[in-house]
Design an enzyme around this catalytic site. Structure first.
Site, PDB file in Angstrom:
ATOM      1  N   SER A  30     -28.721 -49.286  22.475  1.00  0.00           N
ATOM      2  CA  SER A  30     -29.369 -50.061  23.542  1.00  0.00           C
ATOM      3  C   SER A  30     -30.869 -50.129  23.294  1.00  0.00           C
ATOM      4  O   SER A  30     -31.554 -49.105  23.275  1.00  0.00           O
ATOM      5  CB  SER A  30     -29.116 -49.410  24.902  1.00  0.00           C
ATOM      6  OG  SER A  30     -30.043 -49.931  25.830  1.00  0.00           O
ATOM      7  N   HIS A  55     -27.183 -53.766  21.754  1.00  0.00           N
ATOM      8  CA  HIS A  55     -26.912 -53.823  23.197  1.00  0.00           C
ATOM      9  C   HIS A  55     -28.214 -54.163  23.923  1.00  0.00           C
ATOM     10  O   HIS A  55     -29.210 -53.435  23.813  1.00  0.00           O
ATOM     11  CB  HIS A  55     -26.341 -52.483  23.676  1.00  0.00           C
ATOM     12  CG  HIS A  55     -25.918 -52.470  25.110  1.00  0.00           C
ATOM     13  ND1 HIS A  55     -24.690 -52.947  25.537  1.00  0.00           N
ATOM     14  CD2 HIS A  55     -26.560 -52.043  26.228  1.00  0.00           C
ATOM     15  CE1 HIS A  55     -24.594 -52.816  26.860  1.00  0.00           C
ATOM     16  NE2 HIS A  55     -25.721 -52.264  27.311  1.00  0.00           N
ATOM     17  N   ASP A  70     -30.064 -54.997  27.460  1.00  0.00           N
ATOM     18  CA  ASP A  70     -29.929 -54.780  28.907  1.00  0.00           C
ATOM     19  C   ASP A  70     -30.900 -55.646  29.696  1.00  0.00           C
ATOM     20  O   ASP A  70     -32.112 -55.438  29.645  1.00  0.00           O
ATOM     21  CB  ASP A  70     -30.212 -53.311  29.222  1.00  0.00           C
ATOM     22  CG  ASP A  70     -29.096 -52.403  28.741  1.00  0.00           C
ATOM     23  OD1 ASP A  70     -27.952 -52.589  29.205  1.00  0.00           O
ATOM     24  OD2 ASP A  70     -29.359 -51.510  27.920  1.00  0.00           O
ATOM     25  N   MET A 105     -32.216 -56.821  33.344  1.00  0.00           N
ATOM     26  CA  MET A 105     -32.252 -56.364  34.748  1.00  0.00           C
ATOM     27  C   MET A 105     -33.164 -57.260  35.564  1.00  0.00           C
ATOM     28  O   MET A 105     -34.237 -57.647  35.088  1.00  0.00           O
ATOM     29  CB  MET A 105     -32.787 -54.934  34.824  1.00  0.00           C
ATOM     30  CG  MET A 105     -32.034 -53.965  33.944  1.00  0.00           C
ATOM     31  SD  MET A 105     -32.770 -52.328  34.030  1.00  0.00           S
ATOM     32  CE  MET A 105     -31.767 -51.467  32.828  1.00  0.00           C
ATOM     33  N   HIS A 155     -25.912 -57.344  28.256  1.00  0.00           N
ATOM     34  CA  HIS A 155     -25.410 -56.733  29.495  1.00  0.00           C
ATOM     35  C   HIS A 155     -26.279 -57.217  30.650  1.00  0.00           C
ATOM     36  O   HIS A 155     -27.430 -56.788  30.780  1.00  0.00           O
ATOM     37  CB  HIS A 155     -25.474 -55.199  29.333  1.00  0.00           C
ATOM     38  CG  HIS A 155     -25.070 -54.423  30.543  1.00  0.00           C
ATOM     39  ND1 HIS A 155     -25.331 -53.076  30.674  1.00  0.00           N
ATOM     40  CD2 HIS A 155     -24.427 -54.786  31.686  1.00  0.00           C
ATOM     41  CE1 HIS A 155     -24.865 -52.644  31.836  1.00  0.00           C
ATOM     42  NE2 HIS A 155     -24.329 -53.659  32.477  1.00  0.00           N
ATOM     43  N   MET A 210     -27.425 -57.187  34.191  1.00  0.00           N
ATOM     44  CA  MET A 210     -27.454 -56.472  35.474  1.00  0.00           C
ATOM     45  C   MET A 210     -28.261 -57.336  36.429  1.00  0.00           C
ATOM     46  O   MET A 210     -29.377 -56.982  36.840  1.00  0.00           O
ATOM     47  CB  MET A 210     -28.081 -55.075  35.272  1.00  0.00           C
ATOM     48  CG  MET A 210     -27.134 -54.113  34.559  1.00  0.00           C
ATOM     49  SD  MET A 210     -27.981 -52.705  33.812  1.00  0.00           S
ATOM     50  CE  MET A 210     -28.409 -53.431  32.247  1.00  0.00           C
ATOM     51  N   MET A 218     -19.587 -48.322  33.322  1.00  0.00           N
ATOM     52  CA  MET A 218     -20.890 -47.664  33.464  1.00  0.00           C
ATOM     53  C   MET A 218     -20.656 -46.179  33.706  1.00  0.00           C
ATOM     54  O   MET A 218     -19.968 -45.799  34.667  1.00  0.00           O
ATOM     55  CB  MET A 218     -21.673 -48.261  34.629  1.00  0.00           C
ATOM     56  CG  MET A 218     -22.115 -49.702  34.437  1.00  0.00           C
ATOM     57  SD  MET A 218     -23.021 -50.022  32.907  1.00  0.00           S
ATOM     58  CE  MET A 218     -24.387 -48.860  33.055  1.00  0.00           C
ATOM     59  N   GLY A 273     -32.437 -46.065  31.398  1.00  0.00           N
ATOM     60  CA  GLY A 273     -31.931 -45.305  30.269  1.00  0.00           C
ATOM     61  C   GLY A 273     -32.177 -43.825  30.497  1.00  0.00           C
ATOM     62  O   GLY A 273     -32.860 -43.432  31.444  1.00  0.00           O
ATOM     63  N   ASP A 308     -21.150 -47.081  28.699  1.00  0.00           N
ATOM     64  CA  ASP A 308     -22.597 -47.325  28.756  1.00  0.00           C
ATOM     65  C   ASP A 308     -23.280 -46.347  29.704  1.00  0.00           C
ATOM     66  O   ASP A 308     -23.084 -46.401  30.922  1.00  0.00           O
ATOM     67  CB  ASP A 308     -22.833 -48.769  29.230  1.00  0.00           C
ATOM     68  CG  ASP A 308     -24.303 -49.173  29.122  1.00  0.00           C
ATOM     69  OD1 ASP A 308     -25.122 -48.379  28.633  1.00  0.00           O
ATOM     70  OD2 ASP A 308     -24.604 -50.305  29.566  1.00  0.00           O
ATOM     71  N   GLY A 348     -25.712 -42.432  29.098  1.00  0.00           N
ATOM     72  CA  GLY A 348     -25.617 -40.986  28.895  1.00  0.00           C
ATOM     73  C   GLY A 348     -24.717 -40.555  27.758  1.00  0.00           C
ATOM     74  O   GLY A 348     -24.284 -39.397  27.713  1.00  0.00           O
TER      75      GLY A 348
HETATM   76  C1  DX5 Z   1     -28.408 -48.601  31.904  1.00  0.00           C
HETATM   77  C2  DX5 Z   1     -28.190 -49.513  30.726  1.00  0.00           C
HETATM   78  C3  DX5 Z   1     -27.833 -48.766  29.499  1.00  0.00           C
HETATM   79  C4  DX5 Z   1     -28.908 -47.812  29.040  1.00  0.00           C
HETATM   80  C5  DX5 Z   1     -28.263 -46.705  28.285  1.00  0.00           C
HETATM   81  O1  DX5 Z   1     -28.627 -49.357  33.025  1.00  0.00           O
HETATM   82  O2  DX5 Z   1     -27.147 -50.431  30.988  1.00  0.00           O
HETATM   83  O3  DX5 Z   1     -27.416 -49.627  28.447  1.00  0.00           O
HETATM   84  O4  DX5 Z   1     -29.891 -48.424  28.248  1.00  0.00           O
HETATM   85  O5  DX5 Z   1     -29.235 -45.776  27.936  1.00  0.00           O
HETATM   86  P1  DX5 Z   1     -28.872 -44.257  27.652  1.00  0.00           P
HETATM   87  O6  DX5 Z   1     -27.924 -44.271  26.479  1.00  0.00           O
HETATM   88  O7  DX5 Z   1     -30.188 -43.653  27.342  1.00  0.00           O
HETATM   89  O8  DX5 Z   1     -28.219 -43.706  28.882  1.00  0.00           O
HETATM   90 ZN    ZN Z   2     -26.231 -51.548  29.245  1.00  0.00          ZN
END
Ligand code: DX5
Ligand code: ZN
Length: 215
Positions: free
Chosen positions: A7, A32, A34, A36, A65, A67, A136, A143, A174, A176
């Site tokens: 990501s 990936h 993200d 938002m 992705h 959001m 999720m 992140g 996705d 952690g």
């Molecule tokens: C969270 C995102 C993830 C995030 C994952 O809202 O959708 O893709 O970047 O980051 P890590 O792997 O650090 O949890």
């Molecule tokens: Zn994501």
């Protein structure tokens, strides 16, 4: 072998070209990305112009992705920006079936993302329309959060639903994901591992990606 999707939310935004080159050189399969909107999630990341540039920096699959609320308004724009996989949240889509049809008619693979509190059973009448389900394993928006252990049960349930229907839907996890918990995630039935901090905050991101790929 799992599909590895680093990501770029955890990348160095002042040196995106460098991080794209690193991923190109690595065994990463997907980028990936993200997006938002500050409405669906309490954070704002990056959008179309950034993805357009990342598209020019790689031939790997761009896994976007969303959001965001009302993703249908922007599906065509994300296709033009270079998305190969476009994932929308079940919680953001009143007419999810229509959203998935739209994404596929634009020539992209269609994904459904599912928040930690949303039961996978809600997918039983839409699963056949999805190329991917993104479970999720943290609350979306940031992140570097901790993996929610209950996700393992959700993966197992979803895997059974997919197999019972004889589908080829991919399960993406996705949030952690670490080298420590990834084996259990894959054993439960996941196909795609998203990893932000685990890759970009590691001393040797290329080696970390290789280690994830080898699991
Ligand atoms: C969270 C995102 C993830 C995030 C994952 O809202 O959708 O893709 O970047 O980051 P890590 O792997 O650090 O949890
Ligand atoms: Zn994501």
């Amino acid at each position: 072998m799992p599909i590895i999707a680093p990501s770029l939310l955890s990348a160095d935004f002042l040196n995106l070209q460098k991080d794209c080159a690193m991923l190109n050189e690595s065994q990463a399969d997907w980028f990936h990305l993200d997006v938002m909107d500050g409405r669906f999630v309490p954070n704002i990341s990056f959008g179309l112009p950034v993805i357009e540039h990342i598209r020019k920096a790689t031939t790997k699959i761009c896994d976007v992705h969303l959001m965001i609320e009302e993703p249908g308004l922007y599906a065509e724009a994300f296709k033009k920006a270079g998305a190969d996989v476009l994932t929308v949240h079940i919680e953001a889509c009143t007419h999810l079936h229509r959203n998935l049809q739209q994404i596929k008619s634009l020539g992209m693979r269609a994904g459904i993302a599912v928040n930690p509190h949303t039961p996978v059973h809600l997918l039983s009448d839409i699963l056949q329309e999805a190329d991917l389900v993104c479970l999720m394993s943290v609350n979306p928006g940031f992140g570097g959060q901790q993996f929610i252990p209950h996700t393992i049960d959700k993966i197992k349930t979803l895997k059974k639903m997919i197999q019972d229907k004889n589908l080829a839907t991919l399960i993406e996890i996705d949030g952690g994901v670490t080298l420590d918990n990834a084996p259990a995630i894959l054993k439960a039935g996941a196909d795609v591992l998203v990893a932000g901090n685990t890759v970009f905050k590691s001393a040797d991101p290329i080696a970390t990606i290789a280690a994830l790929k080898a699991l």
